[in-house]
Design an enzyme around this catalytic site. Structure first.
Site, PDB file in Angstrom:
ATOM      1  N   HIS A 159     -51.406  20.771 -10.680  1.00 44.20           N
ATOM      2  CA  HIS A 159     -51.350  19.147 -10.257  1.00 44.20           C
ATOM      3  C   HIS A 159     -52.832  18.454 -10.038  1.00 44.20           C
ATOM      4  O   HIS A 159     -52.861  17.567 -10.548  1.00 44.20           O
ATOM      5  CB  HIS A 159     -50.188  19.144  -9.085  1.00 44.20           C
ATOM      6  N   ASP A 175      -6.259  -6.187  -6.481  1.00 42.86           N
ATOM      7  CA  ASP A 175      -5.654  -5.139  -7.349  1.00 42.86           C
ATOM      8  C   ASP A 175      -5.710  -5.444  -8.893  1.00 42.86           C
ATOM      9  O   ASP A 175      -5.959  -4.566  -9.697  1.00 42.86           O
ATOM     10  CB  ASP A 175      -4.518  -4.854  -6.929  1.00 42.86           C
ATOM     11  N   GLU A 184     -10.666   1.773   2.486  1.00 43.99           N
ATOM     12  CA  GLU A 184     -10.749   1.271   1.124  1.00 43.99           C
ATOM     13  C   GLU A 184     -10.543  -0.296   0.778  1.00 43.99           C
ATOM     14  O   GLU A 184     -11.434  -0.808   0.523  1.00 43.99           O
ATOM     15  CB  GLU A 184      -9.842   2.055   0.419  1.00 43.99           C
ATOM     16  N   HIS A 185      -9.511  -0.642   1.607  1.00 39.21           N
ATOM     17  CA  HIS A 185      -8.998  -2.095   1.556  1.00 39.21           C
ATOM     18  C   HIS A 185      -9.197  -2.702   2.946  1.00 39.21           C
ATOM     19  O   HIS A 185      -8.410  -1.995   3.749  1.00 39.21           O
ATOM     20  CB  HIS A 185      -7.919  -2.303   0.990  1.00 39.21           C
ATOM     21  N   GLN A 209       0.872  -1.182  -0.040  1.00 37.15           N
ATOM     22  CA  GLN A 209       0.009   0.031  -0.072  1.00 37.15           C
ATOM     23  C   GLN A 209       0.656   1.302  -0.062  1.00 37.15           C
ATOM     24  O   GLN A 209       0.540   2.132  -0.796  1.00 37.15           O
ATOM     25  CB  GLN A 209      -0.918  -0.095   1.225  1.00 37.15           C
ATOM     26  N   HIS A 239       2.672   3.027  -3.198  1.00 32.93           N
ATOM     27  CA  HIS A 239       1.684   3.738  -4.175  1.00 32.93           C
ATOM     28  C   HIS A 239       2.159   5.180  -4.112  1.00 32.93           C
ATOM     29  O   HIS A 239       2.023   6.046  -5.258  1.00 32.93           O
ATOM     30  CB  HIS A 239       0.179   3.420  -3.799  1.00 32.93           C
TER      31      HIS A 239
END
Lengths: 433, 433
Positions: free
Chosen positions: B421, B362, B328-329, B260, B263
């Site tokens: 209406h 991934d 996220e993960h 991770q 990145h």
């Protein structure tokens, strides 16, 4: 007077102007105001909330008075007629029945080598619903926002709505909220209410998703807090596009066009038809129905600026123009509406046939009336149960399964220059060899 | 050095700091730059596109050179290894297989009195995919964005990606695009590329939905054009949260944390465990694996700022902290991952067991790797086929059905102060009486 256009090139220009009527650059300086409000609420909470309510809405509220009390909620039931209560309950029931269908369900699948893949759906923890208020009263907005949240099983649903000049909330709104299962209601509106829901204050809880329509300040606030919380959409003024053939009744069509126009001076009412006589009749009938209209000034303004009849050569041409416009509401007032449906690519909601005025969907048919506007139907859909849910992907690999894909993952990780990605697989599979 | 925290109060503060690491106020002045770029592209099209590509990316492109040619596309296949091509094809096939499941399907239901209700799903007309580039190469990003669009049957999918210093696009990216069915690729990046997709230029078509990750300028541009087009999400830097018990292997966990961190210096790598010994071992192993890491500086920075080990009392406490973080993960490196799953409320993707490193997801397990970051998993989900589709509600009432609800609709319309209406229903049902 509702204009009639016969030239296709002019029609396209006019339809584009109407579709894009809200994309004005002048909102940028309003954004500065909204940013200031957001920052203040984030830093000062309730204090700033009361301050802006005083400044913008000219209402002096106390912190204790923000939340609508139990006795006000009870009293609301005494203040609505039996007829209105029945109507709210019928609408609530039909909206709930529709939204209960096809609620997203979690699933897993089992593949070779003990691979498990799936999706797990869960509701958000907290939802915030914005209901416009002040002089107006929109119980239908309450139902259309709160019921999908309830069906999604959101544990906490909070509603905000600006109070009237006597600090009360319209009883029909309070009844609709309770029928939809919402008990936690705060009497605040505007950008400050959106900020309170996005960041939380001492009194108002921070939520995960904010839904509901509002004025330009509310919409700008929703856009700015998007990313801190989820939102349903950026709703603009309402619009209807009607496609009609000889089978259509000009009296009905005129009423449907006005039912849109009476919402807002920015509302758009468009008729596409191949029948010159029908066009003329609708034009006259709109004038006639406008004469004694209780909201005549506002409605006339909408008709004048954003009303239009276009004479087309064929239903196919009408469908093509409609796709360009991507209307929020599309009425197919034609003999064979299901045949033309195949040619319709973009529309928030489609009303088929002569006995389905938009008002049926606005109030009680069941589908949601919170729909994409200003051409957003090109890519967006009605609010729904999924607005209040999200899913997690589920992935489980066995060591056998991981071994089989190990070299492919390493090749991809190396191509992307991410060595630890490769290591995370290599280290696990080396030992297996 | 990866820090170990043992105090729950400190852990909560630190986890909140890491979760909210991207919500900085300093982006506001970057927004002014992005606004200027958007306005220029809107007004001057290709000319402004070339100008900003020169200004920001220091690349002198010609209008004719914007689009990647057929011969470049063909040549790309010669430039990737057989091994990498196989890996891309395997990934494409598994991603497509997963996304083909439960593609939303249109439906209608027939009720009493000839009422028809339904939902009709259609793809967007045009989708734009942003793929980060320059020195890096992300074929997996191409697959994860383009394949759902293909499965949704989007008629036109356009890709933009910034070129390398020699104006070429990485061949692995071009191969992945073609494997995913994308042939229309433009070598532009940054906010100017997002603007081109949102407004269209002489060369680049205006699309309906823009997806794909990018730097802060790309993300700001996506937020600003949201409403003009749909977007997938506002992606921030990536993050993993791992929950581990005695059954976990510190070598694997260290690799996953580094996978991770490598990145982005803003990436977050978090381990929650009740095992003090494991915490210590992972801390040491991270140091060991970092020693010869090809991206050591960047990775160390991420680990130092946004890396963390928290010692918890129990798996339940770990689940609760994870829900607060909404990662996220999420990796469940524990003996019984499916048991703990019930306690997990918010996570983009969940990886179960010891043989499922995040890298599997991934690249090629099938589920999408475009996931909500920075706590957005509280309300958002993975990119999917539905990102490229929308639905229209369908409503048809018969005159009998309309008669039955006529008074309820009129009651609601009157409560909301919308006379037309009410008229639109009253006029249709009066004649029936």
């Amino acid at each position: 007077m509702l204009r009639i256009i016969t030239q296709q090139a002019e029609a396209q220009i006019e339809l584009r102007r109407i579709r894009d009527r809200t994309s004005q650059d002048h909102v940028i300086h309003k954004e500065a105001t909204v940013r200031e409000v957001l920052q203040a609420i984030k830093r000062q909470g309730d204090k700033a909330l009361l301050h802006y309510t005083e400044e913008f809405d000219h209402q002096t509220l106390s912190i204790d008075g923000l939340r609508v009390s139990g006795s006000e909620l009870d009293a609301a039931y005494q203040q609505v007629s039996k007829e209105l209560l029945d109507a709210i309950q019928l609408a609530a029931q039909q909206i709930e029945a529709f939204h209960r269908q096809r609620v997203p369900k979690s699933w897993v699948q089992f593949g070779d080598d003990e691979i498990v893949l799936g999706k797990r759906y869960t509701p958000v923890d907290r939802a915030g619903i914005y209901v416009p208020g002040g002089r107006a009263s929109y119980p239908s907005t309450v139902l259309m926002n709160a019921i999908p949240a309830k069906v999604a099983k959101v544990p906490q649903v909070v509603m905000v709505t600006p109070p009237g000049s006597d600090k009360t909330i319209n009883p029909a709104v309070l009844v609709a909220a309770q029928e939809a299962g919402v008990q936690e209601i705060y009497r605040v509106g505007g950008a400050q209410a959106i900020a309170a829901l996005a960041y939380g204050t001492e009194t108002i809880p921070k939520v995960d998703v904010i839904t509901g329509p509002g004025n330009i300040y509310v919409t700008l606030a929703k856009k700015l807090v998007y990313g801190t919380v989820g939102i349903d959409s950026l709703a603009g003024p309402s619009e209807v596009l009607i496609i009609a053939d000889t089978a259509a009744n000009p009296v009905y069509i005129a009423a449907d066009l006005l039912a849109q126009a009476e919402h807002d001076p920015m509302a758009a009412s468009i008729l596409l038809t191949s029948e010159a006589q029908l066009a003329k009749q609708v034009q006259e009938e709109v004038e006639r129905q406008l004469k004694d209209h209780p909201r005549r000034l506002l409605t006339e303004k909408a008709i004048a600026h954003f009303g239009l009849i276009v004479l087309v050569d064929s239903l196919d041409e009408a469908a093509e123009l409609s796709n360009e416009f991507a209307p929020e509401h599309l009425e197919l007032e034609i003999a064979e509406p299901w045949d033309l449906l195949e040619k319709i690519r973009h529309a928030g909601a489609i009303f088929l046939g002569h006995s389905t005025p938009e008002a049926v969907g606005d109030y009680l048919a069941g589908p949601n009336h919170t729909l994409p506007t200003s051409g957003a139907a090109r890519y967006a859909s009605a609010l729904g149960v999924e607005t209040f849910m999200k899913h997690s992907s589920l992935i489980q690999y066995s060591s056998t399964a991981l071994n089989k894909v190990s070299s492919a993952i390493q090749a991809l990780a190396e191509a992307e220059g991410l060595p630890s990605h490769a290591d995370s697989v290599r280290l696990r599979t080396q030992e297996e060899l």
